[in-house]
Scaffold this active site. Structure first.
Site, PDB file in Angstrom:
ATOM      1  N   GLY A   1      19.277   7.969  60.979  1.00 42.08           N
ATOM      2  CA  GLY A   1      19.360   8.041  59.522  1.00 42.08           C
ATOM      3  C   GLY A   1      19.835   9.398  59.027  1.00 42.08           C
TER       4      GLY A   1
ATOM      5  CD  GLU B   1      20.098   4.715  64.584  1.00 42.79           C
ATOM      6  OE1 GLU B   1      20.947   5.038  65.443  1.00 42.79           O
ATOM      7  OE2 GLU B   1      20.163   5.065  63.386  1.00 42.79           O
TER       8      GLU B   1
ATOM      9  CB  ALA C   1      14.572   6.249  59.672  1.00 41.79           C
TER      10      ALA C   1
HETATM   11  N1  CAA Z   1      10.697  10.333  63.281  1.00 45.83           N
HETATM   12  C1  CAA Z   1       9.458  10.849  63.340  1.00 45.83           C
HETATM   13  N2  CAA Z   1       9.148  12.003  63.978  1.00 45.83           N
HETATM   14  C2  CAA Z   1      10.175  12.664  64.567  1.00 45.83           C
HETATM   15  C3  CAA Z   1      11.488  12.174  64.561  1.00 45.83           C
HETATM   16  C4  CAA Z   1      11.743  10.957  63.869  1.00 45.83           C
HETATM   17  N3  CAA Z   1      12.978  10.437  63.774  1.00 45.83           N
HETATM   18  N4  CAA Z   1      12.277  13.036  65.258  1.00 45.83           N
HETATM   19  C5  CAA Z   1      11.465  14.031  65.680  1.00 45.83           C
HETATM   20  N5  CAA Z   1      10.189  13.797  65.270  1.00 45.83           N
HETATM   21  C6  CAA Z   1       9.008  14.623  65.513  1.00 45.83           C
HETATM   22  C7  CAA Z   1       8.535  14.488  66.973  1.00 45.83           C
HETATM   23  O1  CAA Z   1       7.729  13.328  67.118  1.00 45.83           O
HETATM   24  C8  CAA Z   1       7.754  15.764  67.153  1.00 45.83           C
HETATM   25  O2  CAA Z   1       6.507  15.614  66.550  1.00 45.83           O
HETATM   26  P1  CAA Z   1       5.172  16.206  67.304  1.00 45.83           P
HETATM   27  O3  CAA Z   1       5.399  17.704  67.339  1.00 45.83           O
HETATM   28  O4  CAA Z   1       4.073  15.794  66.391  1.00 45.83           O
HETATM   29  O5  CAA Z   1       5.147  15.609  68.654  1.00 45.83           O
HETATM   30  C9  CAA Z   1       8.553  16.769  66.304  1.00 45.83           C
HETATM   31  O6  CAA Z   1       9.334  15.991  65.383  1.00 45.83           O
HETATM   32  C10 CAA Z   1       9.498  17.615  67.115  1.00 45.83           C
HETATM   33  O7  CAA Z   1      10.298  16.748  67.906  1.00 45.83           O
HETATM   34  P2  CAA Z   1      10.499  16.926  69.495  1.00 45.83           P
HETATM   35  O8  CAA Z   1       9.260  17.526  70.107  1.00 45.83           O
HETATM   36  O9  CAA Z   1      10.949  15.616  70.046  1.00 45.83           O
HETATM   37  O10 CAA Z   1      11.663  18.018  69.505  1.00 45.83           O
HETATM   38  P3  CAA Z   1      12.796  18.214  70.609  1.00 45.83           P
HETATM   39  O11 CAA Z   1      13.489  19.475  70.231  1.00 45.83           O
HETATM   40  O12 CAA Z   1      12.224  18.105  71.977  1.00 45.83           O
HETATM   41  O13 CAA Z   1      13.794  16.967  70.432  1.00 45.83           O
HETATM   42  C11 CAA Z   1      15.133  15.396  69.137  1.00 45.83           C
HETATM   43  C12 CAA Z   1      14.533  16.830  69.232  1.00 45.83           C
HETATM   44  C13 CAA Z   1      16.185  15.202  70.224  1.00 45.83           C
HETATM   45  C14 CAA Z   1      15.759  15.303  67.767  1.00 45.83           C
HETATM   46  C15 CAA Z   1      14.001  14.362  69.319  1.00 45.83           C
HETATM   47  O14 CAA Z   1      12.934  14.687  68.437  1.00 45.83           O
HETATM   48  C16 CAA Z   1      14.417  12.960  69.025  1.00 45.83           C
HETATM   49  O15 CAA Z   1      15.048  12.318  69.851  1.00 45.83           O
HETATM   50  N6  CAA Z   1      14.061  12.437  67.818  1.00 45.83           N
HETATM   51  C17 CAA Z   1      14.312  11.062  67.458  1.00 45.83           C
HETATM   52  C18 CAA Z   1      15.777  10.850  67.097  1.00 45.83           C
HETATM   53  C19 CAA Z   1      15.997   9.403  66.759  1.00 45.83           C
HETATM   54  O16 CAA Z   1      15.802   8.517  67.556  1.00 45.83           O
HETATM   55  N7  CAA Z   1      16.447   9.140  65.512  1.00 45.83           N
HETATM   56  C20 CAA Z   1      16.711   7.788  65.035  1.00 45.83           C
HETATM   57  C21 CAA Z   1      15.515   7.285  64.259  1.00 45.83           C
HETATM   58  S1  CAA Z   1      15.673   5.584  63.813  1.00 45.83           S
HETATM   59  C22 CAA Z   1      16.686   5.559  62.449  1.00 45.83           C
HETATM   60  O17 CAA Z   1      17.117   6.576  61.971  1.00 45.83           O
HETATM   61  C23 CAA Z   1      16.988   4.192  61.878  1.00 45.83           C
HETATM   62  C24 CAA Z   1      18.058   4.174  60.833  1.00 45.83           C
HETATM   63  O18 CAA Z   1      19.216   3.955  61.127  1.00 45.83           O
HETATM   64  C25 CAA Z   1      17.740   4.354  59.430  1.00 45.83           C
END
Ligand code: CAA
Length: 258
Positions: free
Chosen positions: A109, A132, A65
């Protein structure tokens, strides 16, 4: 509808939806999930479509998400706004089979969206996780419920409590995904699988989907009864007559209700 966050294509009798927010690794915001729901509505209503594939990019199916969109939510924003329930449930209610073709990250998500689909085909670079806990929240789109059903309590508990990712090989071994294929063949393979499903009688395919899903929602005896009644009803279908006649006449079936 003019889509901004997804790309929609048709491949014969298969509807393909590509999640398309590449800069955010397909993070799922309301606009994207609304568009996904609309595309599913359109494919569901289209008699020419027999199965649907949802995919992302090579790097990410969906990284969860959209964290930026919900970072400042109050409880009322989430509760009154019916966050998640409002629009994510559309995938679950789709009656036609939906395949998730997952490459790269399927996190939070994104993992939950994949698990809402009927089956997951994974590229060898796929990574599944419910991270999460690292954000100070918990899975909110089914992760704590569907993951244990798919991989068992021990692995689900570990993944949800630690945020550890599961790679494609472990995901296949654990029963989360139907099959792992080389990344470059993912879409071709998923479309081929969807085409096979879409070549069969659609009402039969829908009945099978309903019955398998019932296995997760009812005690065994109730599920068996539901299956038996549904099986009996299949003899009312013209396609049953055609399928069996074709077998006996040693020819390919021409299903009418596709
Ligand atoms: N929401 C918003 N933006 C996100 C995102 C997310 N879930 N995941 C990645 N992005 C964005 C980053 O902020 C980044 O944006 P900028 O270039 O503007 O800084 C861009 O995508 C690229 O991401 P990274 O630079 O972090 O890329 P990476 O290759 O170094 O890492 C990753 C990849 C491991 C997937 C890392 O991005 C990450 O950990 N993302 C979050 C994953 C996460 O926590 N997901 C759970 C979300 S909460 C949820 O889903 C609740 C639910 O149950 C419904």
């Amino acid at each position: 509808m003019d889509y901004q966050n997804i790309i929609v294509e048709t491949h014969g009798r298969v509807g393909l939806i590509r999640l398309n927010r590449p800069k955010q690794l397909n993070a799922l915001n309301d606009a994207l999930v609304d568009e996904l729901g609309h595309a599913l509505d359109v494919f569901e209503a289209d008699e020419g479509i027999g199965a649907i594939v949802i995919t992302g990019s090579e790097k990410a199916f969906a990284a969860g998400a959209d964290i930026a969109a919900m970072a400042n939510f109050s409880y009322m924003d989430a509760y009154k706004g019916n966050y998640i329930t409002r629009n994510w449930e559309r995938v679950k209610t789709c009656r036609k089979p939906v395949i998730a073709a997952v490459a790269g990250f399927a996190l939070g998500g994104g993992c939950e969206l994949a698990m809402m689909c009927d089956l997951i085909i994974a590229a060898d670079n796929a990574k599944f996780g419910q991270p999460e806990v690292k954000l100070g929240i918990l899975p909110g789109a089914g992760g704590t419920q569907r993951l244990p059903r798919a991989v068992g309590k021990a692995k689900a508990m570990e993944m949800c409590l630690t945020g550890r990712f599961m790679d494609a090989e472990e995901a296949e071994r654990s029963g989360l995904v139907a099959r792992v294929v080389p990344a470059e063949r993912l879409l071709e393979d998923a479309l081929e699988t969807a085409k096979t499903i879409a070549s069969y009688s659609l009402p039969v395919v829908m009945m099978i989907k309903e019955c398998v899903n019932r296995a997760y929602e009812s005690p065994l005896n109730e599920g068996l009864l539901f299956e038996r009644r549904t099986f009996h009803s299949s003899f009312a279908l013209e396609d049953q007559k055609e399928g069996m006649a074709a077998f006996l006449e040693k020819r390919a079936p021409q299903f009418k209700h596709r």
